[in-house]
Motif scaffolding. Structure first.
Motif, short mmCIF file in Angstrom:
data_model
loop_
_atom_site.label_atom_id
_atom_site.label_comp_id
_atom_site.label_asym_id
_atom_site.label_seq_id
_atom_site.Cartn_x
_atom_site.Cartn_y
_atom_site.Cartn_z
N LYS A 248 0.84 -1.20 0.00
CA LYS A 248 0.00 0.00 0.00
C LYS A 248 0.87 1.25 0.00
O LYS A 248 1.73 1.41 0.87
N ASP A 249 0.67 2.08 -1.01
CA ASP A 249 1.40 3.36 -1.08
C ASP A 249 0.40 4.49 -1.05
O ASP A 249 -0.48 4.56 -1.92
N LEU A 250 0.49 5.34 -0.08
CA LEU A 250 -0.45 6.45 0.03
C LEU A 250 -0.08 7.51 -1.00
O LEU A 250 1.08 7.90 -1.11
N GLY A 251 -1.06 7.92 -1.79
CA GLY A 251 -0.83 9.01 -2.74
C GLY A 251 -0.21 8.59 -4.06
O GLY A 251 -0.07 9.38 -4.97
N LYS A 252 0.24 7.31 -4.17
CA LYS A 252 0.69 6.85 -5.49
C LYS A 252 0.27 5.40 -5.67
O LYS A 252 -0.30 4.80 -4.76
N SER A 253 0.52 4.85 -6.87
CA SER A 253 -0.02 3.51 -7.14
C SER A 253 0.71 2.45 -6.29
O SER A 253 1.90 2.58 -5.99
N ASN A 254 -0.05 1.42 -5.91
CA ASN A 254 0.48 0.36 -5.05
C ASN A 254 1.49 -0.49 -5.81
O ASN A 254 1.35 -0.70 -7.01
N ASP A 255 2.50 -1.00 -5.09
CA ASP A 255 3.52 -1.87 -5.71
C ASP A 255 3.07 -3.33 -5.64
O ASP A 255 2.63 -3.80 -4.58
N PHE A 256 3.27 -4.04 -6.74
CA PHE A 256 2.94 -5.47 -6.81
C PHE A 256 4.03 -6.29 -6.09
O PHE A 256 5.22 -6.05 -6.30
N LEU A 257 3.62 -7.24 -5.25
CA LEU A 257 4.59 -8.04 -4.48
C LEU A 257 4.64 -9.51 -4.88
O LEU A 257 5.66 -10.17 -4.70
N GLY A 258 3.53 -10.06 -5.39
CA GLY A 258 3.54 -11.48 -5.76
C GLY A 258 2.13 -11.98 -6.01
O GLY A 258 1.15 -11.32 -5.67
N SER A 259 2.04 -13.18 -6.62
CA SER A 259 0.72 -13.71 -6.96
C SER A 259 0.63 -15.21 -6.71
O SER A 259 1.65 -15.90 -6.65
N LEU A 260 -0.61 -15.68 -6.61
CA LEU A 260 -0.89 -17.11 -6.46
C LEU A 260 -2.20 -17.40 -7.17
O LEU A 260 -3.16 -16.63 -7.05
N GLN A 261 -2.23 -18.50 -7.94
CA GLN A 261 -3.48 -18.92 -8.58
C GLN A 261 -3.82 -20.33 -8.12
O GLN A 261 -2.95 -21.20 -8.10
N LEU A 262 -5.09 -20.53 -7.77
CA LEU A 262 -5.57 -21.84 -7.34
C LEU A 262 -6.81 -22.19 -8.13
O LEU A 262 -7.72 -21.36 -8.26
N GLY A 263 -6.85 -23.42 -8.66
CA GLY A 263 -8.02 -23.84 -9.42
C GLY A 263 -7.81 -25.20 -10.06
O GLY A 263 -6.78 -25.84 -9.85
N ALA A 264 -8.77 -25.60 -10.87
CA ALA A 264 -8.71 -26.93 -11.51
C ALA A 264 -7.59 -27.00 -12.55
O ALA A 264 -7.19 -28.09 -12.97
N GLN A 265 -7.06 -25.82 -12.97
CA GLN A 265 -5.94 -25.80 -13.92
C GLN A 265 -4.59 -25.76 -13.21
O GLN A 265 -3.54 -25.70 -13.85
N SER A 266 -4.62 -25.74 -11.87
CA SER A 266 -3.36 -25.70 -11.11
C SER A 266 -2.66 -27.05 -11.15
O SER A 266 -3.19 -28.01 -11.72
N LYS A 267 -1.49 -27.12 -10.52
CA LYS A 267 -0.73 -28.37 -10.48
C LYS A 267 -0.39 -28.74 -9.05
O LYS A 267 -0.41 -27.91 -8.15
N GLY A 268 -0.02 -30.01 -8.84
CA GLY A 268 0.56 -30.45 -7.57
C GLY A 268 -0.30 -30.11 -6.36
O GLY A 268 -1.49 -30.37 -6.33
N GLU A 269 0.36 -29.51 -5.37
CA GLU A 269 -0.31 -29.20 -4.10
C GLU A 269 -1.47 -28.21 -4.28
O GLU A 269 -2.44 -28.23 -3.55
#
Length: 298
Positions: A248-269
């Motif tokens: 969260k950055d006040l007064g400017k755009s937020n910085d991206f830190l990471g992502s995770l996707q979960l669903g039937a197209q995922s793999k493994g765990e």
């Protein structure tokens, strides 16, 4: 002994690994060729996997000889990979061969976590400097060395603990964002102010979105926040939960830190957790996953 044999019969066979090893005494070099693997466990819905090997030598004292694990390239979308790759261990004395082991752990390559596929141990006492030694080894279950190989993998964007439950009464997917660890530091004070955005896709009406509160000045935020997404179990087979972590950055755009996707197209765990959630409703299914460096919402 009979009990031991029965126990041995129950051990799952996780496939086979074919290896060729030779020792060059003049260079004190152990050359290990990962030839191929067969019948590895499937990791995605199509019944395929993206395997690679990590190698080390285990000393007679039971320690790994090298801090850095060697790694083969990944062979994509197959349970029967042809690696044909030679990795060298330099600084192996002839007298070390007698009681040392070559240890190989196989993992499935995925940006949200590398899942264990199987492990092989080969006694090096049979390796001579004159000829190449070829062997096909059955792959066994996880142990302290495969865990060490797993821990040697680097996840620069940190990890997230997520708990999923399909609530039959409310006909909804319940997502509990528990916590994150080792997030990227984005602010000058060496910290971040992280929050998590959640979206269940496809989301035609843009109403399947939630976000957590902001946790100020921490790289290891604890949330324990629950969110509900209305969906039938049948819908969940076609949907994907996308989680993105932001600073969260006040007064400017937020910085991206990471992502995770979960669903039937995922793999493994990730796939396992999603399927468990649908198959065993009204129970929470909790797992740690790695955060990937790319932003899937762009």
């Amino acid at each position: 002994q009979q009990q031991q044999q029965q126990q041995h019969c129950r051990d799952p066979l996780l496939g086979w690994l074919e290896i060729a090893i030779s020792y060059r005494e003049s260079f004190h070099s152990l050359d290990c060729t990962m030839v191929r693997a067969r019948d590895l466990p499937a990791m995605d819905a199509a019944g395929l996997t993206d395997p690679y090997c990590k190698l080390n030598i285990v000393t007679p004292e039971g320690h790994t000889k090298y801090t850095r694990w060697q790694r083969t390239k990944t062979v994509h979308k197959t349970r029967n990979p042809e690696f044909n790759e030679t990795l060298q261990f330099v600084g192996v004395e002839p007298e070390e061969l007698g009681n040392s082991l070559l240890y190989v752990a196989l993992f499935d390559d995925d940006k949200y976590g590398h899942d264990f596929l199987g492990a092989a141990k080969v006694c090096l006492s049979t390796v001579h400097s004159t000829t190449q030694y070829r062997i096909s080894v059955p792959l066994g279950i996880e142990d302290q060395y495969s865990n060490e190989a797993d821990l040697s993998q680097n996840w620069p964007n940190g990890k997230m603990l997520i708990s999923l439950c399909y609530n039959t009464k409310r006909r909804a997917l319940v997502v509990n964002v528990k916590q994150c660890i080792n997030l990227l530091a984005m602010d000058n004070n060496g910290s971040s102010d992280p929050f998590v955005k959640l979206q269940l896709k496809p989301d035609a009406h843009k109403n399947k979105k939630h976000k957590t509160s902001v946790k100020w000045r921490t790289l290891n935020p604890i949330y324990n926040e629950e969110f509900y997404f209305e969906a039938s179990p049948h819908d969940l087979n076609k949907e994907m939960l996308i989680l993105t972590v932001w600073d969260k950055d006040l007064g400017k755009s937020n910085d991206f830190l990471g992502s995770l996707q979960l669903g039937a197209q995922s793999k493994g765990e990730r796939l396992q957790q999603w399927l468990d959630c649908i198959r065993l409703p009204d129970h929470f299914h909790e797992k740690w996953h790695a955060l990937a460096p790319d932003n899937p919402t762009h």
